[in-house]
Enzyme design. Structure first.
Site, PDB file in Angstrom:
ATOM      1  N   LEU A  93       0.820  -1.206   0.000  1.00 58.97           N
ATOM      2  CA  LEU A  93       0.000   0.000   0.000  1.00 58.97           C
ATOM      3  C   LEU A  93       0.860   1.264   0.000  1.00 58.97           C
ATOM      4  O   LEU A  93       0.587   2.218  -0.741  1.00 58.97           O
ATOM      5  CB  LEU A  93      -0.936  -0.015   1.210  1.00 58.97           C
ATOM      6  CG  LEU A  93      -2.002   1.082   1.271  1.00 58.97           C
ATOM      7  CD1 LEU A  93      -2.810   1.129  -0.009  1.00 58.97           C
ATOM      8  CD2 LEU A  93      -2.918   0.854   2.475  1.00 58.97           C
ATOM      9  N   LEU A  94       1.911   1.295   0.836  1.00 56.11           N
ATOM     10  CA  LEU A  94       2.790   2.465   0.844  1.00 56.11           C
ATOM     11  C   LEU A  94       3.464   2.632  -0.514  1.00 56.11           C
ATOM     12  O   LEU A  94       3.539   3.746  -1.042  1.00 56.11           O
ATOM     13  CB  LEU A  94       3.842   2.329   1.942  1.00 56.11           C
ATOM     14  CG  LEU A  94       4.856   3.474   2.018  1.00 56.11           C
ATOM     15  CD1 LEU A  94       4.162   4.805   2.281  1.00 56.11           C
ATOM     16  CD2 LEU A  94       5.917   3.196   3.079  1.00 56.11           C
ATOM     17  N   TYR A 124      12.073   5.346   3.740  1.00 56.34           N
ATOM     18  CA  TYR A 124      11.928   6.041   2.458  1.00 56.34           C
ATOM     19  C   TYR A 124      13.108   5.919   1.503  1.00 56.34           C
ATOM     20  O   TYR A 124      13.026   6.371   0.364  1.00 56.34           O
ATOM     21  CB  TYR A 124      11.606   7.518   2.717  1.00 56.34           C
ATOM     22  CG  TYR A 124      10.259   7.682   3.380  1.00 56.34           C
ATOM     23  CD1 TYR A 124       9.093   7.638   2.633  1.00 56.34           C
ATOM     24  CD2 TYR A 124      10.149   7.826   4.760  1.00 56.34           C
ATOM     25  CE1 TYR A 124       7.850   7.746   3.229  1.00 56.34           C
ATOM     26  CE2 TYR A 124       8.907   7.940   5.375  1.00 56.34           C
ATOM     27  CZ  TYR A 124       7.760   7.898   4.607  1.00 56.34           C
ATOM     28  OH  TYR A 124       6.530   8.003   5.210  1.00 56.34           O
ATOM     29  N   PHE A 412       6.764  19.917   8.318  1.00 51.50           N
ATOM     30  CA  PHE A 412       5.594  20.253   7.508  1.00 51.50           C
ATOM     31  C   PHE A 412       4.738  19.009   7.329  1.00 51.50           C
ATOM     32  O   PHE A 412       5.142  17.905   7.636  1.00 51.50           O
ATOM     33  CB  PHE A 412       6.004  20.807   6.151  1.00 51.50           C
ATOM     34  CG  PHE A 412       7.018  19.984   5.405  1.00 51.50           C
ATOM     35  CD1 PHE A 412       6.607  18.914   4.617  1.00 51.50           C
ATOM     36  CD2 PHE A 412       8.370  20.239   5.511  1.00 51.50           C
ATOM     37  CE1 PHE A 412       7.527  18.143   3.939  1.00 51.50           C
ATOM     38  CE2 PHE A 412       9.308  19.480   4.832  1.00 51.50           C
ATOM     39  CZ  PHE A 412       8.889  18.433   4.051  1.00 51.50           C
TER      40      PHE A 412
END
Length: 412
Positions: A93-94, A124, A412
């Site tokens: 899914l990621l 990542y 952020f």
């Protein structure tokens, strides 16, 4: 089970947010913070994964501009609000969300860079993100450490402001002038200026409300610091208060020194906490005893070029460079291949070439080196950066480095 991945409908925002908070082990979000993030959310750039009526994954991107070496501010996709529910792990899914997101950024063709901060940094790299900036954390014992500031600091007028929101425009004017001076800083348009002003009471941990002090010279605001102060005392009633710095910017050494001295000298406090400062922050050269400052470092910004040619051409280089890079990028194959980078302190170009490669690396290492804080030469010792022509690696490594070091001022 099947999942459906689709663009977020504004009507689904609350469910989407609750799923994200649950994955991040956050109970509730203060109303003012939730409202700000709803305003910041770009719904057409936000993905939601659904299993029936349940949100089981999310990923979003914010449109902002980030400074790069040389002072240019470059359109950048700020990847944020990423999660996969624990019930739906190991199903790709990621990967599907990262695939969709990077394809969308590439097809739009306006943002050569994507950047993120990671709750778990090991995640990542497989999508091409490299560690591009670090942050300095300090817990300074101000009862033992003194500060040697420039003599001109005595000429700086300091003005306390109990309500930081009342002077946000003056502070932002200072911040805006600092953005181009250090790579990795964000232009704070589209509500981003409100992030440093968030002050939910439950997150103060007993501290007083967020306060601000302005530095002024000749009637002009030349710096500011925003901070929390927390009262405390030891078993004998001796004051042991803490100052927690949120952010500080200054336009000149005198204002910078005056602001740091103010924080060091606050009555009834003995600890100054600064948990997001540049690695090369100048105050480290002003303290009497750096060992009493509790220094440590953490990862901050992860970056990946979405368009290698446009990204490398957008920044400048410390020394002249002319090098052919063999770039590996399995996740975004449009970047793979040979690129000739030619540039100096005035500008650069980066175009595809059939010439022989000088240096080989993956897009992950290129992203790590992009802002100039990580050395290609050092990364060569991992085996992930390879020199193919003698002398090419040292020349490229020197060209990529940046002074001052890059820094992300807030998340952020």
């Amino acid at each position: 089970m099947t999942t459906e991945l689709r663009v977020l409908d504004p009507a689904e925002y609350e469910s989407w947010t609750e799923g994200l908070l649950r994955a991040l082990l956050v109970d509730t979000e203060p109303p003012e913070e939730r409202e700000l993030w709803r305003e910041l959310t770009e719904f057409d750039r936000s993905l939601a994964a659904w299993d029936g009526d349940d949100v089981v994954g999310s990923a979003s991107a914010l449109s902002f501009r980030m400074s790069v070496p040389g002072g240019a501010v470059v359109p950048t996709a700020g990847v944020t609000m990423v999660h996969v529910a624990a019930t739906h792990r190991r199903r790709g899914l990621l990967r599907s969300m990262m695939r969709r997101q990077l394809d969308d950024i590439h097809e739009a063709g306006t943002e050569p860079l994507a950047a993120l901060t990671a709750s778990e940094p090991q995640i990542y790299g497989r999508f091409g993100y490299g560690l591009a900036t670090r942050k300095l954390l300090a817990d300074i014992d101000t009862s033992r450490v003194t500060l040697d500031v420039p003599p001109e600091a005595d000429d700086v007028r300091l003005r306390f402001v109990a309500d930081p929101a009342s002077v946000w425009e003056r502070c932002e004017a200072v911040y805006a002038r600092r953005v181009g001076a250090r790579a990795g800083m964000l232009e704070r348009g589209r509500l981003l200026h409100r992030l440093p002003l968030l002050d939910p009471e439950r997150q103060r941990e007993g501290a007083l409300p967020l306060a601000c002090v302005l530095a002024e010279r000749d009637g002009e605001v030349t710096g500011y610091a925003r901070y929390f102060a927390r009262d405390s005392s030891d078993a004998y009633g001796v004051p042991r208060g803490t100052v927690a710095l949120r952010d500080l910017e200054a336009l000149d050494p005198a204002s910078y020194g005056a602001l740091w001295r103010y924080l060091f000298d606050l009555d009834l406090t003995t600890t100054l906490v600064a948990h997001n400062r540049p690695v090369d922050d100048a105050w480290q050269h002003m303290v009497s005893d750096v060992r009493q400052c509790g220094l440590r470092y953490r990862d901050a910004l992860f970056l990946r070029p979405v368009d290698v040619g446009a990204a490398l051409a957008a920044r400048t280089y410390t020394v002249p460079v002319d090098v052919v890079l063999e770039v590996e990028d399995a996740f975004c194959p449009w970047n793979a291949g040979r690129w000739r980078l030619s540039g100096d302190a005035k500008g650069a170009s980066c175009e595809r070439t059939r010439d022989g490669a000088d240096v080989a690396l993956s897009v992950r290492e290129l992203g790590a080196a992009y802002l100039g804080g990580e050395s290609l030469g050092t990364m060569a010792f991992t085996g992930r950066v390879r020199e193919l022509r003698e002398g090419a690696l040292a020349a490229a490594s020197s060209a990529f480095l940046s002074d001052p070091l890059p820094w992300l001022p807030h998340g952020f």
